[in-house]
Scaffold this motif. Structure first.
Motif, short mmCIF file in Angstrom:
data_model
loop_
_atom_site.label_atom_id
_atom_site.label_comp_id
_atom_site.label_asym_id
_atom_site.label_seq_id
_atom_site.Cartn_x
_atom_site.Cartn_y
_atom_site.Cartn_z
N SER A 259 -4.03 148.71 67.56
CA SER A 259 -5.11 147.97 66.90
C SER A 259 -6.53 148.38 67.30
CB SER A 259 -4.90 146.46 67.09
OG SER A 259 -4.95 146.11 68.44
N VAL A 260 -6.79 148.55 68.58
CA VAL A 260 -8.13 149.02 68.98
C VAL A 260 -7.95 150.30 69.80
CG1 VAL A 260 -10.32 148.46 70.07
CG2 VAL A 260 -8.97 146.65 68.99
N TYR A 261 -8.05 151.39 69.09
CA TYR A 261 -7.68 152.73 69.57
C TYR A 261 -8.95 153.45 69.99
CZ TYR A 261 -5.34 157.36 69.03
OH TYR A 261 -4.81 158.60 69.21
N LEU A 262 -9.15 153.58 71.29
CA LEU A 262 -10.37 154.21 71.79
C LEU A 262 -10.22 155.73 71.84
CD1 LEU A 262 -13.21 153.75 73.17
CD2 LEU A 262 -11.99 153.99 75.35
N VAL A 263 -11.18 156.42 71.22
CA VAL A 263 -11.25 157.88 71.32
C VAL A 263 -12.48 158.25 72.12
CG1 VAL A 263 -11.43 160.05 70.03
CG2 VAL A 263 -10.13 158.13 69.06
N THR A 264 -12.28 159.03 73.17
CA THR A 264 -13.44 159.43 73.98
C THR A 264 -13.94 160.76 73.50
OG1 THR A 264 -12.39 160.81 75.63
CG2 THR A 264 -12.20 158.42 75.93
N GLU A 265 -15.23 160.91 73.49
CA GLU A 265 -15.80 162.14 72.92
C GLU A 265 -17.19 162.38 73.50
OE1 GLU A 265 -14.23 163.53 69.71
OE2 GLU A 265 -15.97 164.41 68.72
N LYS A 266 -17.61 163.64 73.33
CA LYS A 266 -18.96 164.03 73.74
C LYS A 266 -19.18 163.88 75.24
CE LYS A 266 -20.43 164.84 69.52
NZ LYS A 266 -20.61 166.21 69.06
N TYR A 267 -18.13 164.13 75.97
CA TYR A 267 -18.30 164.14 77.42
C TYR A 267 -18.76 165.54 77.79
CZ TYR A 267 -17.17 164.32 82.32
OH TYR A 267 -17.24 164.49 83.67
N ASP A 268 -19.88 165.62 78.46
CA ASP A 268 -20.51 166.92 78.66
C ASP A 268 -20.19 167.57 80.00
OD1 ASP A 268 -21.84 165.28 80.33
OD2 ASP A 268 -23.80 165.49 79.38
N GLY A 269 -19.27 166.99 80.73
CA GLY A 269 -18.89 167.59 82.01
C GLY A 269 -19.71 167.03 83.16
N ARG A 270 -20.78 166.33 82.82
CA ARG A 270 -21.58 165.67 83.87
C ARG A 270 -21.30 164.16 83.78
NH1 ARG A 270 -27.23 167.60 81.86
NH2 ARG A 270 -26.13 167.21 79.92
N HIS A 271 -21.84 163.44 84.72
CA HIS A 271 -21.73 161.99 84.71
C HIS A 271 -20.29 161.51 84.59
CE1 HIS A 271 -25.97 162.44 84.16
NE2 HIS A 271 -25.83 162.92 82.94
N GLU A 272 -19.40 162.17 85.30
CA GLU A 272 -17.98 161.82 85.19
C GLU A 272 -17.72 160.37 85.61
OE1 GLU A 272 -15.17 164.90 85.93
OE2 GLU A 272 -13.85 163.56 87.03
N GLU A 273 -18.41 159.93 86.65
CA GLU A 273 -18.17 158.55 87.13
C GLU A 273 -18.57 157.53 86.07
OE1 GLU A 273 -16.38 158.32 89.75
OE2 GLU A 273 -16.62 160.47 90.10
N LEU A 274 -19.71 157.77 85.43
CA LEU A 274 -20.18 156.86 84.39
C LEU A 274 -19.21 156.84 83.21
CD1 LEU A 274 -22.38 154.99 83.25
CD2 LEU A 274 -23.55 157.02 82.36
N PHE A 275 -18.75 158.02 82.84
CA PHE A 275 -17.80 158.15 81.74
C PHE A 275 -16.51 157.35 82.02
CE2 PHE A 275 -14.19 160.67 79.99
CZ PHE A 275 -14.52 160.66 78.64
N LEU A 276 -16.01 157.51 83.24
CA LEU A 276 -14.78 156.80 83.62
C LEU A 276 -15.02 155.29 83.70
CD1 LEU A 276 -13.54 159.34 86.29
CD2 LEU A 276 -12.38 158.80 84.13
N LYS A 277 -16.21 154.93 84.14
CA LYS A 277 -16.55 153.51 84.25
C LYS A 277 -16.54 152.86 82.86
CE LYS A 277 -20.10 150.51 86.16
NZ LYS A 277 -21.51 150.46 86.62
N LYS A 278 -17.11 153.60 81.89
CA LYS A 278 -17.13 153.07 80.52
C LYS A 278 -15.71 152.93 79.95
CE LYS A 278 -21.67 154.46 78.87
NZ LYS A 278 -22.37 155.15 77.77
N ILE A 279 -14.88 153.90 80.25
CA ILE A 279 -13.49 153.80 79.77
C ILE A 279 -12.82 152.59 80.41
CG2 ILE A 279 -11.22 154.92 79.80
CD1 ILE A 279 -12.67 157.61 79.54
#
Lengths: 215, 215
Positions: free
Chosen positions: B10-30
């Motif tokens: 039902s709510v299918y998250l697709v992650t995109e536009k991760y630029d290789g930096r800010h990995e911690e922030l990216f993971l935090k958002k997920i």
């Protein structure tokens, strides 16, 4: 099945800088190189989308099968599995060799690029069948390549029992210096595929290797 | 083992536009999105080198495992196998679904993107478990995406018996129009990961889906 202990690494062709256009010309050059006597072909293409790479890899495999030469895929284990290539070559920024070996099985060739003794030893422990060592000369094919000395090549060769394929900037003019180090082979990109006559260039590398090998 | 018939798309998250930096922030958002209630996560990153993608995928998998949500890899069968993801999602420019299914095994989820009835039917024959259908709205995430009408979505839905996840430009404002079409889910990228509060955004999508579903 591939006899991993009977691989002839001597003139190892790496294909590169294929831009997705001129596919027929690209395949023709590979076929010429096969006619000239390259002993192994690695497809190394980073820019294509997966389906295009898959289609291209199948076409290259048809050629290598015809000439009875092993066909190796660079980086992409998925493609190596999908087209049933003879093997996979991994750089230090690709999948860990131990993971790839587990998924690839023991029957397939696994090559790993190494610039240092430490990387070489780890690759050997992780299940590599051979090492790609370089760059032994400056190369335009890979701008960010580290240049290693002949002495470093010797140290890597002494540290492992795997066959060593030297790579990076190898031409007909400088290949002799490397072959004298008793490497299993020289990996060549532009000196064959960029030559006016890839068949003759490949044949010249083959002859050079054999001449030095027996002396 | 994954129960393929009990997947909540039902709510299918697709992650995109991760630029290789800010990995911690990216993971935090997920993680925030997982807390908010996304029901599936797909990692879709085209730009990273394989090792970086492998490392990142393992970290995302740690999160999805913690929240007991299936984790799907886009395009890269090698990574899906290497990290033992729950499944693989293929676009039309990726590996053929039939080839991927053979290598992935029957137990893993296989999703395929489809823009037409023909693509949808072929994917069903080739072993897809669900379809990603879109773009249902214009999207900045994928510049070259074809926009399909609600009518086209209905025709695809009628032509196959697979669960349909609609994708492309879906926001909290327009999601209702799509959910009313009785799709299995909506795939969301920036409306969750680009939100100031991904957890609240995910929760709002979840609530919206449930509200419409029961009516």
């Amino acid at each position: 099945m591939l006899d991993k202990h009977a691989i002839d690494y001597s003139v190892y062709l790496v294909t590169e800088k294929y831009d997705g256009r001129h596919e027929e010309l690209f395949l023709k050059k590979i076929e010429q190189a096969l006619k000239g006597g390259v002993t192994l072909v690695q497809l190394r293409e980073k820019a294509l989308e997966t389906r295009a790479l898959y289609t291209l890899a199948k076409r290259v495999k048809t050629l290598t099968t015809r000439y009875n030469v092993p066909f190796i895929i660079n980086d992409r284990l998925d493609l190596a599995l999908a087209i049933e290539a003879d093997g996979l070559h991994l750089g230090q920024k690709d999948l860990p060799a131990s993971v790839a070996r587990r998924l690839l099985g023991e029957d397939k060739l696994l090559g790993v690029s190494a610039e240092t003794v430490e990387q070489a030893k780890r690759a050997e422990c992780d299940g590599a069948d051979y090492l790609g060592v370089g760059s032994v000369f400056p190369t335009k094919t890979k701008d960010d390549a580290t240049i290693i000395s002949i002495d470093a090549l010797r140290k890597i060769k002494a540290a492992v029992s795997l066959p060593i394929v030297a790579i990076g900037g190898i031409t007909l003019q400088n290949a002799g210096l490397i072959i004298k180090e008793k490497v299993a082979g020289v990996a060549v990109v532009s000196a064959i595929l960029g030559a006016n006559q890839p068949e003759q260039a490949a044949a010249a590398f083959r002859k050079l290797y054999k001449t030095i090998e027996v002396n």
